[in-house]
Design a protein around this motif. Structure first.
Motif, PDB file in Angstrom:
ATOM      1  N   LEU A   7       0.854  -1.179   0.000  1.00  0.00           N
ATOM      2  CA  LEU A   7       0.000   0.000   0.000  1.00  0.00           C
ATOM      3  C   LEU A   7       0.894   1.235   0.000  1.00  0.00           C
ATOM      4  O   LEU A   7       1.816   1.334   0.805  1.00  0.00           O
ATOM      5  CB  LEU A   7      -0.907   0.018   1.228  1.00  0.00           C
ATOM      6  CG  LEU A   7      -1.769  -1.227   1.451  1.00  0.00           C
ATOM      7  CD1 LEU A   7      -2.706  -1.004   2.635  1.00  0.00           C
ATOM      8  CD2 LEU A   7      -2.551  -1.600   0.203  1.00  0.00           C
ATOM      9  N   ILE A   8       0.616   2.160  -0.894  1.00  0.00           N
ATOM     10  CA  ILE A   8       1.434   3.365  -0.999  1.00  0.00           C
ATOM     11  C   ILE A   8       0.713   4.475  -0.238  1.00  0.00           C
ATOM     12  O   ILE A   8      -0.132   5.184  -0.772  1.00  0.00           O
ATOM     13  CB  ILE A   8       1.692   3.750  -2.464  1.00  0.00           C
ATOM     14  CG1 ILE A   8       2.202   2.533  -3.250  1.00  0.00           C
ATOM     15  CG2 ILE A   8       2.673   4.912  -2.539  1.00  0.00           C
ATOM     16  CD1 ILE A   8       3.454   1.884  -2.678  1.00  0.00           C
ATOM     17  N   ALA A  28       1.221  -6.963   2.104  1.00  0.00           N
ATOM     18  CA  ALA A  28       2.446  -7.382   2.781  1.00  0.00           C
ATOM     19  C   ALA A  28       3.049  -6.242   3.593  1.00  0.00           C
ATOM     20  O   ALA A  28       3.941  -6.466   4.405  1.00  0.00           O
ATOM     21  CB  ALA A  28       3.458  -7.893   1.765  1.00  0.00           C
ATOM     22  N   GLY A  29       2.606  -5.013   3.348  1.00  0.00           N
ATOM     23  CA  GLY A  29       3.143  -3.874   4.084  1.00  0.00           C
ATOM     24  C   GLY A  29       2.739  -2.578   3.400  1.00  0.00           C
ATOM     25  O   GLY A  29       2.002  -2.577   2.420  1.00  0.00           O
ATOM     26  N   TYR A  30       3.220  -1.458   3.938  1.00  0.00           N
ATOM     27  CA  TYR A  30       2.884  -0.163   3.368  1.00  0.00           C
ATOM     28  C   TYR A  30       4.119   0.711   3.283  1.00  0.00           C
ATOM     29  O   TYR A  30       5.121   0.501   3.968  1.00  0.00           O
ATOM     30  CB  TYR A  30       1.785   0.528   4.185  1.00  0.00           C
ATOM     31  CG  TYR A  30       2.212   0.994   5.560  1.00  0.00           C
ATOM     32  CD1 TYR A  30       2.578   2.320   5.797  1.00  0.00           C
ATOM     33  CD2 TYR A  30       2.257   0.111   6.618  1.00  0.00           C
ATOM     34  CE1 TYR A  30       2.975   2.740   7.055  1.00  0.00           C
ATOM     35  CE2 TYR A  30       2.648   0.517   7.879  1.00  0.00           C
ATOM     36  CZ  TYR A  30       3.003   1.839   8.092  1.00  0.00           C
ATOM     37  OH  TYR A  30       3.406   2.246   9.344  1.00  0.00           O
ATOM     38  N   VAL A  31       4.040   1.700   2.406  1.00  0.00           N
ATOM     39  CA  VAL A  31       5.134   2.630   2.136  1.00  0.00           C
ATOM     40  C   VAL A  31       4.682   4.021   2.551  1.00  0.00           C
ATOM     41  O   VAL A  31       3.573   4.450   2.227  1.00  0.00           O
ATOM     42  CB  VAL A  31       5.481   2.614   0.626  1.00  0.00           C
ATOM     43  CG1 VAL A  31       6.544   3.646   0.300  1.00  0.00           C
ATOM     44  CG2 VAL A  31       5.913   1.217   0.197  1.00  0.00           C
ATOM     45  N   PRO A  40      -2.003  -1.738  10.808  1.00  0.00           N
ATOM     46  CA  PRO A  40      -1.849  -3.105  11.328  1.00  0.00           C
ATOM     47  C   PRO A  40      -0.967  -3.999  10.481  1.00  0.00           C
ATOM     48  O   PRO A  40      -0.835  -5.188  10.777  1.00  0.00           O
ATOM     49  CB  PRO A  40      -3.296  -3.616  11.326  1.00  0.00           C
ATOM     50  CG  PRO A  40      -3.930  -2.907  10.180  1.00  0.00           C
ATOM     51  CD  PRO A  40      -3.292  -1.551  10.121  1.00  0.00           C
ATOM     52  N   VAL A  41      -0.384  -3.467   9.399  1.00  0.00           N
ATOM     53  CA  VAL A  41       0.533  -4.252   8.559  1.00  0.00           C
ATOM     54  C   VAL A  41       1.915  -3.624   8.632  1.00  0.00           C
ATOM     55  O   VAL A  41       2.059  -2.458   9.008  1.00  0.00           O
ATOM     56  CB  VAL A  41       0.033  -4.331   7.098  1.00  0.00           C
ATOM     57  CG1 VAL A  41      -1.276  -5.097   7.018  1.00  0.00           C
ATOM     58  CG2 VAL A  41      -0.128  -2.942   6.498  1.00  0.00           C
ATOM     59  N   GLU A  60       3.365  -5.618  -6.431  1.00  0.00           N
ATOM     60  CA  GLU A  60       2.392  -4.731  -7.040  1.00  0.00           C
ATOM     61  C   GLU A  60       1.897  -3.757  -5.974  1.00  0.00           C
ATOM     62  O   GLU A  60       2.161  -3.950  -4.779  1.00  0.00           O
ATOM     63  CB  GLU A  60       1.237  -5.513  -7.667  1.00  0.00           C
ATOM     64  CG  GLU A  60       0.504  -6.430  -6.717  1.00  0.00           C
ATOM     65  CD  GLU A  60      -0.510  -7.298  -7.451  1.00  0.00           C
ATOM     66  OE1 GLU A  60      -0.684  -7.127  -8.665  1.00  0.00           O
ATOM     67  OE2 GLU A  60      -1.139  -8.145  -6.781  1.00  0.00           O
ATOM     68  N   ILE A  61       1.214  -2.721  -6.405  1.00  0.00           N
ATOM     69  CA  ILE A  61       0.902  -1.638  -5.471  1.00  0.00           C
ATOM     70  C   ILE A  61      -0.564  -1.214  -5.574  1.00  0.00           C
ATOM     71  O   ILE A  61      -1.229  -1.422  -6.589  1.00  0.00           O
ATOM     72  CB  ILE A  61       1.829  -0.414  -5.704  1.00  0.00           C
ATOM     73  CG1 ILE A  61       1.703   0.128  -7.147  1.00  0.00           C
ATOM     74  CG2 ILE A  61       3.277  -0.791  -5.421  1.00  0.00           C
ATOM     75  CD1 ILE A  61       0.833   1.331  -7.288  1.00  0.00           C
TER      76      ILE A  61
END
Length: 207
Positions: A7-8, A28-31, A40-41, A60-61
């Motif tokens: 997630l961006i 899987a995570g965020y930027v 929560p990720v 992918e984003i």
């Protein structure tokens, strides 16, 4: 092997998107610039590090940076361009209704109880927010935000990088050029041919 999803942006829109991600598609995570304690990720890194160090073959984003018209029309567009080498899935809430004859571009999110009716095409990296209705045979460009409860009647065309605020009503067959903003609750009764902000009933251009 399926790609991992980043997630961006970490914030309210990211949290909303996490709620509608269908299994097995999981973030899987965020930027973001910094870690956000409410997310929560896992925090991955900042934008520059992600673009330089993470492979589009593996990641992918979804762009989850949304915080108002000025950010939507400028900052979000630049973010999308900077991530142009990464693929993006379309994400549709299970409570949303989308016609089998509609098309929804990669990176677009359709939220709870939104409706996308027959023959409508929606571009890439759009937000169709909670309870929005997009009627038949509409064309929505890329990077368009449709706010909660907005009603887009049949045959409407909305250009790229536009921000249609909550509760906006657009009458059938209207054409809206790139880069338009409508105020909350505006009623658009004629074509909007200048990339400006329009408010009121009927919607009028403001400086």
């Amino acid at each position: 092997m399926s790609k991992k999803l980043a997630l961006i942006g970490g914030g309210g829109h990211a949290l909303s998107l996490l709620d509608i991600l269908p299994s097995p598609l999981m973030a899987a995570g965020y930027v973001d610039f910094t870690a956000k304690p409410e997310m929560p990720v896992p925090y991955l890194c900042d934008d520059k590090t992600f673009i330089e160090s993470f492979s589009p073959d593996e990641w992918e984003i979804m762009v989850t940076f949304v915080s108002g018209p000025s950010c939507e029309l400028a900052g979000r567009r630049r973010i999308i361009e900077s991530y142009r080498h990464f693929g993006a899935p379309a994400v549709i809430a299970t409570s949303a209704i989308t016609s089998p004859s509609s098309t929804i571009g990669g990176g677009t999110a359709v939220f709870h109880r939104a409706v996308v009716n027959a023959g409508t095409s929606i571009g890439r990296h759009c937000v169709i927010n909670t309870g929005a209705i997009i009627e038949h045979d509409c064309h929505i460009g890329d990077n368009v935000f449709i706010g909660p409860g907005a009603i887009i009647c049949g045959g409407v065309r909305i250009g790229d990088n536009s921000y249609i605020s909550a509760g906006t009503i657009i009458i059938p067959g209207t054409r809206i050029c790139d880069g338009c903003v409508t105020g909350a609750g505006a009623t658009v009764v004629k074509n909007l041919s200048q990339p400006c902000t329009y408010v009121g009933v009927p919607a009028r251009r403001i400086k």
